[in-house]
Design a protein around this motif. Structure first.
Motif, PDB file in Angstrom:
ATOM      1  N   GLY A  45      38.315 -14.187 -38.108  1.00  0.00           N
ATOM      2  CA  GLY A  45      38.448 -15.306 -39.044  1.00  0.00           C
ATOM      3  C   GLY A  45      37.220 -15.602 -39.866  1.00  0.00           C
ATOM      4  N   GLU A  46      36.126 -14.888 -39.623  1.00  0.00           N
ATOM      5  CA  GLU A  46      34.884 -15.126 -40.360  1.00  0.00           C
ATOM      6  C   GLU A  46      34.645 -14.007 -41.359  1.00  0.00           C
ATOM      7  OE1 GLU A  46      31.651 -15.772 -37.674  1.00  0.00           O
ATOM      8  OE2 GLU A  46      32.784 -17.152 -36.403  1.00  0.00           O
ATOM      9  N   PHE A  47      34.980 -14.267 -42.617  1.00  0.00           N
ATOM     10  CA  PHE A  47      34.785 -13.229 -43.626  1.00  0.00           C
ATOM     11  C   PHE A  47      34.492 -13.846 -44.982  1.00  0.00           C
ATOM     12  CE2 PHE A  47      39.375 -13.980 -43.114  1.00  0.00           C
ATOM     13  CZ  PHE A  47      39.750 -14.343 -44.397  1.00  0.00           C
ATOM     14  N   SER A  48      33.888 -13.039 -45.826  1.00  0.00           N
ATOM     15  CA  SER A  48      33.528 -13.464 -47.180  1.00  0.00           C
ATOM     16  C   SER A  48      34.734 -13.358 -48.111  1.00  0.00           C
ATOM     17  CB  SER A  48      32.395 -12.591 -47.720  1.00  0.00           C
ATOM     18  OG  SER A  48      32.218 -12.781 -49.111  1.00  0.00           O
ATOM     19  N   ASP A  49      34.823 -14.285 -49.021  1.00  0.00           N
ATOM     20  CA  ASP A  49      35.892 -14.249 -50.011  1.00  0.00           C
ATOM     21  C   ASP A  49      35.740 -13.063 -50.960  1.00  0.00           C
ATOM     22  OD1 ASP A  49      38.206 -15.574 -51.318  1.00  0.00           O
ATOM     23  OD2 ASP A  49      36.824 -15.768 -53.003  1.00  0.00           O
ATOM     24  N   ARG A  50      34.542 -12.479 -50.998  1.00  0.00           N
ATOM     25  CA  ARG A  50      34.298 -11.342 -51.892  1.00  0.00           C
ATOM     26  C   ARG A  50      34.883 -10.043 -51.337  1.00  0.00           C
ATOM     27  NH1 ARG A  50      33.771 -13.412 -56.260  1.00  0.00           N
ATOM     28  NH2 ARG A  50      32.729 -11.591 -57.138  1.00  0.00           N
ATOM     29  N   ALA A  51      35.171 -10.017 -50.054  1.00  0.00           N
ATOM     30  CA  ALA A  51      35.644  -8.790 -49.416  1.00  0.00           C
ATOM     31  C   ALA A  51      36.975  -8.305 -49.975  1.00  0.00           C
ATOM     32  CB  ALA A  51      35.753  -8.999 -47.905  1.00  0.00           C
ATOM     33  N   LYS A  52      37.817  -9.217 -50.404  1.00  0.00           N
ATOM     34  CA  LYS A  52      39.157  -8.842 -50.863  1.00  0.00           C
ATOM     35  C   LYS A  52      39.126  -7.890 -52.053  1.00  0.00           C
ATOM     36  CE  LYS A  52      39.592 -13.072 -53.639  1.00  0.00           C
ATOM     37  NZ  LYS A  52      40.298 -14.371 -53.745  1.00  0.00           N
ATOM     38  N   TYR A  53      38.024  -7.897 -52.804  1.00  0.00           N
ATOM     39  CA  TYR A  53      37.948  -7.049 -53.981  1.00  0.00           C
ATOM     40  C   TYR A  53      37.677  -5.574 -53.649  1.00  0.00           C
ATOM     41  CZ  TYR A  53      37.923 -11.504 -56.366  1.00  0.00           C
ATOM     42  OH  TYR A  53      38.275 -12.760 -56.803  1.00  0.00           O
ATOM     43  N   LEU A  54      37.325  -5.297 -52.398  1.00  0.00           N
ATOM     44  CA  LEU A  54      37.129  -3.909 -51.974  1.00  0.00           C
ATOM     45  C   LEU A  54      38.197  -3.470 -50.976  1.00  0.00           C
ATOM     46  CD1 LEU A  54      33.268  -3.428 -51.444  1.00  0.00           C
ATOM     47  CD2 LEU A  54      34.678  -2.723 -53.384  1.00  0.00           C
ATOM     48  N   ARG A  55      39.128  -4.359 -50.691  1.00  0.00           N
ATOM     49  CA  ARG A  55      40.105  -4.105 -49.624  1.00  0.00           C
ATOM     50  C   ARG A  55      40.950  -2.857 -49.876  1.00  0.00           C
ATOM     51  NH1 ARG A  55      44.097  -8.715 -49.299  1.00  0.00           N
ATOM     52  NH2 ARG A  55      42.261  -9.994 -48.868  1.00  0.00           N
ATOM     53  N   PHE A  56      41.517  -2.744 -51.064  1.00  0.00           N
ATOM     54  CA  PHE A  56      42.374  -1.598 -51.364  1.00  0.00           C
ATOM     55  C   PHE A  56      41.577  -0.299 -51.390  1.00  0.00           C
ATOM     56  CE2 PHE A  56      44.784   0.899 -54.722  1.00  0.00           C
ATOM     57  CZ  PHE A  56      45.677   1.418 -53.814  1.00  0.00           C
ATOM     58  N   ALA A  57      40.370  -0.360 -51.952  1.00  0.00           N
ATOM     59  CA  ALA A  57      39.509   0.824 -51.985  1.00  0.00           C
ATOM     60  C   ALA A  57      39.159   1.267 -50.555  1.00  0.00           C
ATOM     61  CB  ALA A  57      38.229   0.529 -52.762  1.00  0.00           C
ATOM     62  N   LEU A  58      38.990   0.300 -49.661  1.00  0.00           N
ATOM     63  CA  LEU A  58      38.700   0.613 -48.265  1.00  0.00           C
ATOM     64  C   LEU A  58      39.853   1.376 -47.629  1.00  0.00           C
ATOM     65  CD1 LEU A  58      36.885   0.217 -45.706  1.00  0.00           C
ATOM     66  CD2 LEU A  58      38.194  -1.877 -45.286  1.00  0.00           C
ATOM     67  N   VAL A  59      41.070   0.943 -47.905  1.00  0.00           N
ATOM     68  CA  VAL A  59      42.242   1.625 -47.362  1.00  0.00           C
ATOM     69  C   VAL A  59      42.299   3.069 -47.865  1.00  0.00           C
ATOM     70  CG1 VAL A  59      44.766   1.693 -47.368  1.00  0.00           C
ATOM     71  CG2 VAL A  59      43.585  -0.474 -47.059  1.00  0.00           C
ATOM     72  N   ILE A  60      42.093   3.262 -49.149  1.00  0.00           N
ATOM     73  CA  ILE A  60      42.131   4.605 -49.730  1.00  0.00           C
ATOM     74  C   ILE A  60      41.056   5.497 -49.113  1.00  0.00           C
ATOM     75  CG2 ILE A  60      41.706   5.932 -51.836  1.00  0.00           C
ATOM     76  CD1 ILE A  60      43.068   3.735 -53.393  1.00  0.00           C
ATOM     77  N   ALA A  61      39.867   4.950 -48.957  1.00  0.00           N
ATOM     78  CA  ALA A  61      38.736   5.756 -48.501  1.00  0.00           C
ATOM     79  C   ALA A  61      38.732   6.002 -46.995  1.00  0.00           C
ATOM     80  CB  ALA A  61      37.421   5.072 -48.908  1.00  0.00           C
ATOM     81  N   GLU A  62      39.167   5.018 -46.221  1.00  0.00           N
ATOM     82  CA  GLU A  62      38.958   5.104 -44.781  1.00  0.00           C
ATOM     83  C   GLU A  62      40.229   5.170 -43.941  1.00  0.00           C
ATOM     84  OE1 GLU A  62      35.842   5.157 -43.244  1.00  0.00           O
ATOM     85  OE2 GLU A  62      35.042   5.378 -45.274  1.00  0.00           O
ATOM     86  N   ASP A  63      41.373   4.744 -44.499  1.00  0.00           N
ATOM     87  CA  ASP A  63      42.528   4.561 -43.610  1.00  0.00           C
ATOM     88  C   ASP A  63      43.818   4.500 -44.430  1.00  0.00           C
ATOM     89  OD1 ASP A  63      44.115   4.001 -41.424  1.00  0.00           O
ATOM     90  OD2 ASP A  63      43.281   2.019 -41.049  1.00  0.00           O
ATOM     91  N   HIS A  64      44.197   5.621 -45.062  1.00  0.00           N
ATOM     92  CA  HIS A  64      45.293   5.594 -46.029  1.00  0.00           C
ATOM     93  C   HIS A  64      46.669   5.365 -45.413  1.00  0.00           C
ATOM     94  CE1 HIS A  64      45.349   9.813 -44.733  1.00  0.00           C
ATOM     95  NE2 HIS A  64      46.585   9.884 -45.185  1.00  0.00           N
TER      96      HIS A  64
END
Length: 226
Positions: A45-64
């Protein structure tokens, strides 16, 4: 899609023993393991609001296949084992949930026991929480390189605005999770990041096209369920 439905079924069948073991051990297992489960659960539950902007890129790069699995990806695990046995190549098979658990517990020892423990906790965390929150919490504290612990430091030290960069640029940033930015940036490191970006552009072409035609820039992409 029919293909995803079949993959989901295969992953579910292969994951069944892990899921059963996770439920059992996370409830009745060693105190240390149960403590780590609760610690990870609290940190989701502790996360930055800025993280959502890299979320999709994270899925593509690390866990498709993130939208299809339950915290671990047995297909990636099998692929990594086959590659190591028959080709002598070592490659990762960790999901976003596993990477989150690793960061929170601080356990990185290269042992089978640690890996299995990490997988069992990841399944339990995935059962309790939304994948999007797990991904955002991971990005908020992941190591991107020198002076870049978490997405907020990454954005500040890179002098960028995550809301305004495109998907390809986002993928280049998530590549730093695999190849952290060194204290002194070299041309070799830049070339490595570029090669990683280009590799993902080719390997995940359909995902990239989907992301570019969605409301990606507003972090509204949701089909990956992360």
């Amino acid at each position: 899609m029919a293909k995803n439905a079949i993959l989901r079924l295969i992953i579910a069948l292969l994951s069944t023993p892990y899921i059963f073991a996770s439920k059992l051990l996370c409830k009745f297992g060693p105190v240390a393991l149960r403590d780590d489960v609760e610690k990870c659960s609290e940190m989701v539950g502790e996360f930055s609001d800025r993280a959502k902007y890299l979320r999709f890129a994270l899925v593509i790069a690390e866990d498709h296949r993130n939208e299809l699995h339950f915290g671990i990806d047995p297909l990636s695990i099998l692929s990594a084992l086959i590659g190591r046995i028959f080709k002598g190549k070592r490659r990762g098979a960790s999901t976003i949930e596993q990477q989150f658990v690793r960061v929170i517990t601080g356990r990185y020892e290269p042992t089978v026991r640690r890996k299995i423990r990490e997988q069992l906790i990841a399944i339990e965390i995935c059962r309790r929480h939304e994948k999007s929150h797990i991904a955002d919490s991971y990005l908020s504290r992941a190591f991107f390189g020198s002076g870049q612990d978490g997405v907020e430091q990454l954005e500040k030290n890179s002098d960028i605005n995550l809301e305004k960069i495109d998907l390809i640029q986002s993928i280049a940033l998530t590549a730093q999770l695999k190849y952290p930015k060194p204290i002194k940036v070299t041309e070799q490191w830049r070339a490595t990041i570029k090669a990683r970006r280009n590799h993902l552009r080719i390997a995940r072409g359909s995902d990239l096209k989907q992301g570019e035609t969605s409301e990606y820039s507003k972090a509204a992409f949701s089909s990956a369920k992360v």
